[in-house]
Design an enzyme around this catalytic site. Structure first.
Site, short mmCIF file in Angstrom:
data_model
loop_
_atom_site.label_atom_id
_atom_site.label_comp_id
_atom_site.label_asym_id
_atom_site.label_seq_id
_atom_site.Cartn_x
_atom_site.Cartn_y
_atom_site.Cartn_z
N ASP A 1 0.64 -1.03 -0.04
CA ASP A 1 0.22 -0.14 -0.41
C ASP A 1 0.68 1.55 -0.01
O ASP A 1 1.85 1.50 -0.95
CB ASP A 1 -0.97 0.30 0.80
CG ASP A 1 -2.16 0.44 0.88
OD1 ASP A 1 -2.10 1.90 0.88
OD2 ASP A 1 -2.97 0.14 0.83
N ASP A 2 0.09 2.46 0.65
CA ASP A 2 1.21 3.57 0.45
C ASP A 2 2.52 3.39 1.58
O ASP A 2 2.37 2.83 1.90
CB ASP A 2 -0.40 4.47 1.05
CG ASP A 2 0.31 6.06 1.22
OD1 ASP A 2 1.66 6.15 0.02
OD2 ASP A 2 -0.14 6.81 1.11
N LYS B 1 -3.82 -0.59 -6.99
CA LYS B 1 -4.71 0.64 -6.03
C LYS B 1 -4.54 2.10 -5.96
O LYS B 1 -3.10 2.12 -6.07
CB LYS B 1 -5.43 0.33 -4.44
CG LYS B 1 -5.56 1.00 -3.46
CD LYS B 1 -5.89 0.46 -2.23
CE LYS B 1 -6.28 1.12 -1.08
NZ LYS B 1 -6.17 0.67 0.37
N ASP C 1 -5.87 5.61 -4.68
CA ASP C 1 -6.17 5.68 -4.86
C ASP C 1 -7.33 7.65 -4.99
O ASP C 1 -7.33 7.98 -6.10
CB ASP C 1 -5.86 6.55 -3.55
CG ASP C 1 -6.27 6.57 -1.85
OD1 ASP C 1 -7.67 7.32 -1.91
OD2 ASP C 1 -6.27 5.72 -0.89
N GLY D 1 -16.83 5.43 -3.19
CA GLY D 1 -17.62 5.50 -3.31
C GLY D 1 -19.10 6.77 -4.27
O GLY D 1 -19.49 6.37 -4.64
N ARG E 1 -13.88 0.52 -3.70
CA ARG E 1 -14.14 0.52 -2.36
C ARG E 1 -15.29 1.25 -1.86
O ARG E 1 -16.03 2.56 -3.25
CB ARG E 1 -13.41 1.31 -1.61
CG ARG E 1 -11.62 0.99 -1.41
CD ARG E 1 -12.58 0.60 -0.32
NE ARG E 1 -12.18 1.35 1.55
CZ ARG E 1 -11.11 2.03 1.61
NH1 ARG E 1 -9.68 1.47 1.17
NH2 ARG E 1 -11.09 2.68 2.71
N ASP F 1 -12.06 4.32 5.29
CA ASP F 1 -11.91 3.63 5.59
C ASP F 1 -12.71 2.31 7.19
O ASP F 1 -12.88 2.59 7.66
CB ASP F 1 -10.30 3.65 6.29
CG ASP F 1 -9.24 4.57 5.24
OD1 ASP F 1 -9.88 4.43 3.52
OD2 ASP F 1 -8.23 4.67 5.38
C1 GLA Z 1 -5.84 5.52 2.16
C2 GLA Z 1 -7.09 4.38 1.99
C3 GLA Z 1 -6.31 3.51 2.87
C4 GLA Z 1 -5.09 3.43 2.62
C5 GLA Z 1 -4.53 5.05 2.88
C6 GLA Z 1 -3.13 4.93 2.34
O1 GLA Z 1 -7.06 5.98 3.50
O2 GLA Z 1 -8.08 4.23 1.90
O3 GLA Z 1 -7.07 2.13 2.52
O4 GLA Z 1 -4.22 2.96 1.42
O5 GLA Z 1 -5.19 5.40 2.34
O6 GLA Z 1 -2.83 6.19 2.95
#
Ligand code: GLA
Length: 676
Positions: free
Chosen positions: A322-323, A407, A409, A466, A483, A487
């Site tokens: 992820d990030d 993924k 964002d 969403g 999504r 979160d």
């Molecule tokens: C958002 C996403 C999380 C994650 C963070 C990373 O909050 O919804 O799932 O990927 O960014 O910073």
């Protein structure tokens, strides 16, 4: 600080306006705010829901309660309360977001005593003053003002009571649940071979093919396949199928696994065409456990653990970073400091990820797939370098490194979509939405197109919470999953608030296009600060059952090097996972409500149907369920308990009864098929 001491500080003396009696001021933030329920995030004392100083319309407040619509906090006034006052409004942290509007409502003994009217982002705080004479119980409510809950960050600033006697106390929405020790339902896989996982696999013409046959049973197992199309080869020891297929079409293959105790076979359909992710992706993602602390070593250990734990034998495949694999815009952490891109504009990973291609190769050699994360703005949600104006180059880089999943964002793109300056220093990461649907869709069209142009299959996972009803258009931008919510965190409030609100998106799920209610929160999670999931065992059964019924992408969010037997048992029940991986791709919806019980129904490719009976209440629910005919079932039915993998006595749809005992916050998960 010890809580008694904190409590004492919360009281200060003031003179009552109501005559001679001495009044005390009791600050709302000194009461137990954890009793509040809210649509997103956790209740915050003296801070906004995202943990910033409380600020409304540019004015900062030292004290108060930061929450989120839809929010409820019940307060028992214990007699003698005289006045409640607060300054209320939307917290400035939403950055003027147009979607954010709330209404504050104060109810006393069931009557509305005060309401703010709809309040928008940026508006000055409204003063609320309520006479409480004679009122016994108070409810502080925040509604979404009729336009949905997105960005509804609500502050009850300077909120306090004047009391002449008694002591206000918040009342938890639900009494605490009785302790439940972990209990395992999943039977051990037999020593004889069994081939698990999806029955279907999609690949695009010319893309590298990698599929590992998931099989349980004593090793060594010898794998073989009948009618494997020309262009593919199977490693009989590892079960890995590799190669390329150039011609669109379907191939019906029989997979076989043999060990010293027996042999298993399973029909398997390979579909060469435009669509990939024909069943929801299953794997792991680094965020819910490691968040901003992730490193290449941790990712490789996760891949190793996926194999060593045996989860690979149940169809778990993706290992997703992820990030925080990129350099950070302003972090002082030396491992995150460095160039964002090289002279040619190619993204430069941070020093914790010295060899991206090597890492992806390592993952592939184990028979797994690799995933990565970015954002359409200049910065990710965590503030690392993202893809703005380098989308094509990034898609090419990910493909060159060998990644199979992206993924993508929304963070920091909101500012651009709202017409802000992308080059401004400290551009807000969060808060803004696009002016219209076209603006919300655009960045995903861009990246979706560039991913499609690569010569490998990259699952495209949209993470924009969403917005603009993503389920209606996510497929049209080559999205494979999206999504549908903010979160998730490992609480019942978060799990149930998200999981049981998916119905509007459900009809849009289909093979290749999945609604994503966010990643799994079982095992050791904690966003850089590991702890065992705060969900109790029954809530964890609910979580996995519901996500499988919802055909959700299943991304494990825990540290897989720290699995315990209970967590593993939740993740290796092949009959439960088969619901998620069912090739029909229909998402369950709620078909019945009976008090605290919700019944979810999912149609399956073999003509069967899964029923999940969930109990949202705080005490066990007992039901004599006699509504099979109401749900459309006919004739004699076979009922299988999927967690226990055992059949119940057959029932007749017309007059049969399913006796149910559903634990508090728990589930009973059955598959119904016609009895033979
Ligand atoms: C958002 C996403 C999380 C994650 C963070 C990373 O909050 O919804 O799932 O990927 O960014 O910073």
């Amino acid at each position: 600080m010890n809580s008694r001491f904190a409590y004492a500080l919360g009281f200060s003396l003031a003179w009552s306006t109501a005559g001679m009696a001495t009044a005390e001021t009791v600050w709302l933030d000194d009461l137990n705010l954890a009793a509040a329920t809210q649509g997103w995030g956790d209740p915050h004392k003296n801070q906004s829901v995202e943990g910033h100083p409380l600020t409304i319309g540019g004015k900062r407040f030292e004290r108060g309660f930061g929450t989120h619509a839809a929010g409820l906090l019940r307060v028992n006034l214990d007699g003698g309360a005289q006045k409640f006052s607060a300054s209320v409004g939307v917290d400035d942290e939403v950055n003027g977001n147009a979607a954010s509007s709330v209404e504050f409502i104060v109810r006393g003994d069931g009557r509305v005593l005060w309401q703010s009217g709809a309040m928008r982002a940026g508006a000055p705080a409204k003063d609320c003053e309520v006479d409480l004479a004679g009122v016994k119980s108070l409810v502080l409510e925040v509604s979404d003002a009729g336009d949905g809950e997105n960005f509804d960050h609500a502050d009850w600033a300077d909120a306090k009571f004047e009391t002449a006697a008694g002591r206000p106390a918040t009342v938890p929405a639900e009494p605490p649940l009785a302790f439940v020790a972990p209990y395992m339902l999943t039977p051990a896989a037999p020593a004889t071979p069994r081939i698990n996982g999806a029955n279907v696999f999609g690949v695009r013409p010319g893309s590298p093919f990698l599929f590992t046959i998931p099989a349980t049973g004593d090793r060594p197992i010898k794998f073989s396949a009948i009618h494997l199309p020309h262009g593919l080869k199977l490693d009989s020891v590892t079960g890995q199928i590799t190669g390329t297929l150039n011609k669109p079409g379907q191939y019906l293959v029989t997979l076989r696994a043999k060990n010293s105790l027996g042999e298993a076979e399973k029909p398997f359909r390979i579909v060469v065409g435009n669509q990939i992710a024909l069943t929801p992706p299953m794997g792991w993602n680094s965020w819910n456990c490691f968040a901003g602390a992730v490193s290449e070593e941790m990712v490789k250990s996760a891949a190793d653990a996926m194999v060593k734990s045996g989860l690979i034998n149940h169809g778990w495949t993706y290992i997703n970073v992820d990030d925080y694999w990129q350099n950070h815009r302003d972090s002082q952490d030396p491992t995150l400091r460095g160039p964002f891109r090289n002279r040619d504009g190619v993204i430069v990973p941070n020093s914790r990820f010295p060899d991206m291609k090597g890492m992806a190769d390592y993952i592939h050699n184990l028979g797994l797939k690799a995933g990565l994360y970015s954002s359409p703005g200049p910065w990710t949600c965590g503030g690392c370098a993202a893809s703005w104006q380098h989308e094509e180059q990034d898609a090419q880089t990910y493909a060159k490194w060998g990644f199979d999943y992206l993924k993508y964002d929304w963070c920091s793109y909101g500012e651009i979509a709202a017409g802000g300056d992308p080059n401004a220093k400290n551009i807000p990461l969060w808060g803004k939405t696009a002016k219209d649907d076209a603006g919300a869709i655009f960045p995903y069209q861009v990246m979706g197109k560039f991913l499609r142009e690569q010569n490998r299959d990259i699952v495209f996972s949209l993470c924009q919470y969403g917005m603009a009803d993503v389920w209606k258009w996510g497929g049209s931008v080559n999205g494979n999953c999206w999504r549908t919510t903010g979160d998730i965190v490992d609480t019942w409030k978060s799990l149930s608030g998200i999981g049981f609100k998916q119905d509007q998106a459900a009809p849009f799920a289909q093979p290749g296009n999945w609604n994503d209610p966010d990643m799994l929160i079982v095992g050791q999670v904690g966003w850089g600060n590991l702890h065992p999931s705060r969900l109790n065992p029954d809530e964890q059964y609910t979580h996995i059952s519901l996500w499988c019924l919802l055909s959700a992408p299943l991304l494990i969010g825990c540290d897989m090097t720290k699995f315990d037997d209970f967590t593993l048992s939740l993740l290796e029940n092949d009959e439960v996972l088969a619901l998620d991986q069912d090739e029909l791709g229909k998402e369950a919806m709620c078909v019945l409500k009976d008090g605290d019980v919700r019944v979810y129904e999912k149609d399956l490719a073999d003509g069967g149907c899964a029923l999940g009976f969930f109990n949202l209440g705080p005490a066990a629910a007992n039901r004599q369920f006699n509504q099979l005919a109401t749900l459309g079932f006919k004739g004699k039915l076979r009922v299988r308990d999927l967690w226990r993998q055992s059949n119940l006595p057959d029932v007749d749809a017309a007059n049969g009864i399913l006796p149910l005992t559903i634990p508090a916050h728990g589930v009973v998960l059955y598959k119904i098929t016609a009895a033979k």
